[in-house]
Enzyme design. Structure first.
Site, PDB file in Angstrom:
ATOM      1  N   GLU A  95      14.043  14.401  21.623  1.00 37.28           N
ATOM      2  CA  GLU A  95      13.184  14.193  20.302  1.00 37.28           C
ATOM      3  C   GLU A  95      13.516  15.367  19.337  1.00 37.28           C
ATOM      4  OE1 GLU A  95      12.067  14.204  23.415  1.00 37.28           O
ATOM      5  OE2 GLU A  95      10.937  12.024  23.791  1.00 37.28           O
TER       6      GLU A  95
ATOM      7  N   MET B 199      26.256  35.783  15.768  1.00 38.40           N
ATOM      8  CA  MET B 199      25.476  36.601  14.918  1.00 38.40           C
ATOM      9  C   MET B 199      24.694  37.819  15.563  1.00 38.40           C
ATOM     10  SD  MET B 199      24.760  37.348  11.905  1.00 38.40           S
ATOM     11  CE  MET B 199      24.576  36.028  10.500  1.00 38.40           C
TER      12      MET B 199
ATOM     13  N   LYS C  96      -3.309   5.048  21.711  1.00 34.96           N
ATOM     14  CA  LYS C  96      -2.732   3.901  22.365  1.00 34.96           C
ATOM     15  C   LYS C  96      -3.319   2.455  22.174  1.00 34.96           C
ATOM     16  CE  LYS C  96       0.238   1.994  26.223  1.00 34.96           C
ATOM     17  NZ  LYS C  96       0.720   2.307  27.549  1.00 34.96           N
TER      18      LYS C  96
ATOM     19  N   PHE D 185      -2.802  11.947  31.606  1.00 35.43           N
ATOM     20  CA  PHE D 185      -1.009  11.968  31.946  1.00 35.43           C
ATOM     21  C   PHE D 185      -0.541  12.000  30.299  1.00 35.43           C
ATOM     22  CE2 PHE D 185       2.988   9.796  32.486  1.00 35.43           C
ATOM     23  CZ  PHE D 185       3.565  10.704  33.083  1.00 35.43           C
ATOM     24  N   GLN D 186       0.400  12.951  30.206  1.00 36.93           N
ATOM     25  CA  GLN D 186       1.142  13.129  28.925  1.00 36.93           C
ATOM     26  C   GLN D 186       0.195  13.357  27.677  1.00 36.93           C
ATOM     27  OE1 GLN D 186       4.029   9.979  28.758  1.00 36.93           O
ATOM     28  NE2 GLN D 186       5.630  11.494  29.843  1.00 36.93           N
TER      29      GLN D 186
HETATM   30  C1  LIG Z   1      16.537  28.047  18.663  1.00 40.32           C
HETATM   31  C2  LIG Z   1      17.088  29.632  18.241  1.00 40.32           C
HETATM   32  N1  LIG Z   1      17.295  30.630  19.449  1.00 40.32           N
HETATM   33  C3  LIG Z   1      17.704  31.904  18.938  1.00 40.32           C
HETATM   34  C4  LIG Z   1      18.098  32.146  17.816  1.00 40.32           C
HETATM   35  C5  LIG Z   1      18.523  33.441  17.696  1.00 40.32           C
HETATM   36  N2  LIG Z   1      19.957  33.562  17.150  1.00 40.32           N
HETATM   37  C6  LIG Z   1      20.150  33.587  15.883  1.00 40.32           C
HETATM   38  S1  LIG Z   1      21.934  33.341  15.623  1.00 40.32           S
HETATM   39  C7  LIG Z   1      22.209  33.184  16.978  1.00 40.32           C
HETATM   40  C8  LIG Z   1      23.782  33.117  17.723  1.00 40.32           C
HETATM   41  C9  LIG Z   1      24.358  31.837  17.258  1.00 40.32           C
HETATM   42  O1  LIG Z   1      25.472  31.499  18.062  1.00 40.32           O
HETATM   43  P1  LIG Z   1      26.454  30.579  17.715  1.00 40.32           P
HETATM   44  O2  LIG Z   1      25.832  29.337  17.806  1.00 40.32           O
HETATM   45  O3  LIG Z   1      27.870  30.621  18.754  1.00 40.32           O
HETATM   46  O4  LIG Z   1      27.252  30.962  16.217  1.00 40.32           O
HETATM   47  P2  LIG Z   1      27.997  32.088  15.653  1.00 40.32           P
HETATM   48  O5  LIG Z   1      26.795  33.218  15.163  1.00 40.32           O
HETATM   49  O6  LIG Z   1      28.708  32.494  16.930  1.00 40.32           O
HETATM   50  O7  LIG Z   1      28.660  31.527  14.532  1.00 40.32           O
HETATM   51  C10 LIG Z   1      21.081  33.196  17.719  1.00 40.32           C
HETATM   52  C11 LIG Z   1      21.172  33.434  19.244  1.00 40.32           C
HETATM   53  C12 LIG Z   1      17.841  31.012  16.764  1.00 40.32           C
HETATM   54  N3  LIG Z   1      17.997  31.438  15.534  1.00 40.32           N
HETATM   55  N4  LIG Z   1      17.358  29.883  17.268  1.00 40.32           N
END
Ligand SMILES: Cc1ncc(C[n+]2csc(CCOP(=O)(O)OP(=O)(O)O)c2C)c(N)n1
Length: 616
Positions: free
Chosen positions: A74, A502, A186, A136-137
């Protein structure tokens, strides 16, 4: 400027109250729901069935107007609805069952709320008598989404379905756009009812002001012609109001510089000489510095987000503030406005053009020559750039830059969240609105693939590229299966640096290079010092993509870069994934460290631009 001709204005959708013969037919609530969706002009629904929503899926099968795309999660349905909406300007629609189906929509709904994207989420709810019994759900999705929707409805009377659907689409698309949730019990879907259309909507307290106040417009125009160092600070509201043409006229009429936020990229051509780039944490030096030194912050559909302002009390210290926004709650929220203007950005800009012309006719014209001398110096001295990769390795910035060059400005680009997102915003040249989709406010990893899928469903003739990180890709890549099965041939460029880049960058800069839980591979070098070697990349993105019916390609050497991009561009019968193995130490620059002043901007690591202080 050529805008996407098919992109309708904010608020355009077949009106529920359009004149025409009244339809009155007896049918089930579920049939009434599908007829209502047809009547508001919804042509695509992304979703997954389940017990509580099942009655709606039966008549959906017979609809010749509404296409349902069966997703794999979803969350994918919600981001696909968002991608569809951002690419087409129409309302996106997603559907899910009660309980876990509905709660899986929470992240994309929050995401759409933060970025003001018009979507309608339809969820099944347990039978009305069972509500509140821990059936449920059962989940109280209206309660859960209260703070992350523009509005939501719990429907237990089937007679209300047409009106609620008409209102939901109207609320989502008008004023400041946003997500609306419609939760339908529902038994309301199963019961017999009368479908009546058009419907009377009942929204006495909802009348978004679109026409700005003439006096405020005159005040704003006066400030603009009297300023010495103005900046047009342009946010996503201008893009959503489809006001790119008006923005360009005002910019060229006045000669004022323009900055476009992450959410506004594309509304003003990157190639335009008056464009300074993006402001904020990873903005360009000229854009960030212009905001610090300006004497007039001319704010249009932007919201003084902390990623733009840095430390708020040191942001734009010399500036008077004009703040125009469709949402009065934004004005003065973070920074007091000297001239507040409530209105639709397109109408605000149209009126401003007339008011500025009137000032010119009265002999008042701003002279920004000295300001431009300074801005042009900064543009020349501090262009956005990057260090070359170690010999023989691919640099992530170069990969993204070449994709932008070869694929061009007519394509749609969707990014994940992380370094690759910032590099995509910096190194792809955007020239047109609605070509850049990303999760700006929420920063939702996993956004890119499903958003690209939704964009492709809405704009099948436009090439759609997802620029994704290897971390993000692992959150929602299962929607590639959906793409393959539904003839949605998107391209995905995985910028594979073997890490959560990042976060790793912050560990490099602020945590003494201790790479706690940011390495995504298991082979030699899982300490994060060495790149992942062949055979230690788990999962193997090429094999993973092929398992889902996509073409999987890999590129590791700079000399193969253009050829592999061109190869992907030629495949249009299936999705394509390119696994770009890039070096992992690249960092995003410029950078303003979180919580610090924009004056502390670093052009590169440890390099602070020297602006002199005569403008302070
Ligand atoms: C759902 C979610 N979980 C955690 C984060 C924290 N976060 C921000 S950037 C990042 C790393 C992203 O890694 P990647 O997709 O490999 O991209 P890169 O920065 O290496 O280009 C994380 C864990 C987030 N923004 N969103």
């Amino acid at each position: 400027m050529t805008e996407h001709a098919a992109t309708p204005r904010r608020g355009d959708h077949p009106a529920a109250h359009a004149p025409g013969p009244q339809t009155t037919e007896t049918m089930t609530g579920a049939q009434s729901l599908i007829r209502s969706l047809e009547a508001v002009g919804a042509d695509t629904v992304f979703g997954i069935p389940g017990g509580a929503i099942l009655p709606a899926y039966d008549p959906l099968m017979d609809s010749t107007k509404v296409r349902h795309i069966l997703v794999r999660h979803e969350q994918g349905a919600g981001h696909a609805a968002t991608g569809y909406a951002q690419a087409t300007g129409r309302v996106g629609v997603c559907m899910a069952t009660s309980g876990p189906g509905a709660t899986n929509l929470v992240t994309p709904i929050a995401d759409a709320y933060m970025d003001s994207v018009p979507i309608v989420a339809i969820t099944g709810q347990v039978a009305s008598k069972a509500i509140g019994t821990d059936a449920f759900q059962e989940a109280d999705i209206c309660g859960i989404t209260m703070p992350i929707t523009k509005h939501n409805y719990l429907v237990t009377d089937p007679a209300e379905i047409p009106r609620v659907i008409a209102e939901a689409f109207h609320i989502a698309a008008t004023g400041r756009p946003g997500p609306v949730l419609v939760d339908i019990a529902k038994d309301a879907l199963q019961a017999q009812t009368v479908f009546r259309w058009p419907v009377e909507t009942a929204l006495p307290g909802y009348r978004p002001v679109t026409k700005p106040h003439a006096k405020q417009i005159r005040e704003a125009a006066k400030l603009l012609v009297n300023a010495k160092r103005p900046v047009l600070y342009v946010g996503g509201g201008v893009l959503k109001a489809n006001a790119g043409a008006e923005l360009r006229i005002l910019a060229e009429l006045t000669g004022a510089p323009v900055v476009t936020t992450l959410m506004a990229i594309g509304v003003f051509p990157d190639s335009h000489p008056q464009h300074l780039g993006m402001p904020g944490m990873h903005g360009s030096v000229p854009a960030v510095t212009a905001l610090q030194k300006t004497d007039l912050l001319f704010t249009l559909g932007a919201r003084f987000d902390d990623r733009v302002t840095g430390k708020l009390d040191s942001f734009a210290p010399h500036a008077k503030v004009v703040h125009a926004d469709i949402d009065p709650a934004e004005i003065g929220k973070n920074r007091p406005a000297d001239v507040p203007i409530v209105g639709d950005a397109r109408e605000v800009l149209a009126d401003l053009i007339v008011a500025v012309q009137a000032e010119f006719d009265a002999g008042h014209r701003g002279d920004y020559t000295e300001w431009w001398t300074r801005l042009n110096e900064w543009k020349k001295t501090y262009p956005v750039g990057y260090e070359p990769a170690p010999e023989g390795r691919l640099s992530p910035q170069q990969v993204i830059e070449r994709i932008g060059r070869l694929v061009g400005p007519d394509a749609i680009y969707a990014a994940g969240v992380g370094q690759h997102q910032m590099w995509a915003s910096q190194f792809i040249q955007f020239e047109k609105p609605a070509t850049w989709l990303n999760s700006g406010g929420a920063g939702t990893m996993g956004y890119a693939v499903p958003a690209a899928m939704g964009a492709k469903a809405g704009k099948p003739d436009v090439p759609v590229w997802a620029i994704d990180g290897d971390g993000c890709f692992q959150m929602t890549n299962q929607e590639l299966t959906t793409c393959t099965l539904n003839n949605l041939p998107i391209k995905v460029a995985v910028i594979n640096n073997g890490s959560l880049g990042m976060v790793r960058q912050w560990q490099t800069l602020f945590y003494n290079q201790r790479y706690s839980n940011t390495v995504l591979h298991s082979g030699p070098g899982h300490d994060g010092i060495e790149p992942p070697a062949q055979g230690t990349r788990i999962p193997d993105f090429v094999l993973l993509s092929e398992a889902m019916g996509a073409v999987g390609l890999r590129c590791e050497r700079p000399e193969d870069l253009d050829a592999v991009i061109k190869q992907a561009m030629e495949i249009n019968d299936r999705p394509v994934v390119i696994d770009f193995i890039v070096h992992q130490d690249a960092m995003v620059w410029p950078m303003v460290a979180a919580g610090t002043s924009n004056d502390e901007i670093q052009f590169a690591r440890g390099v602070r631009p020297d602006f002199g202080d005569d403008l302070d």
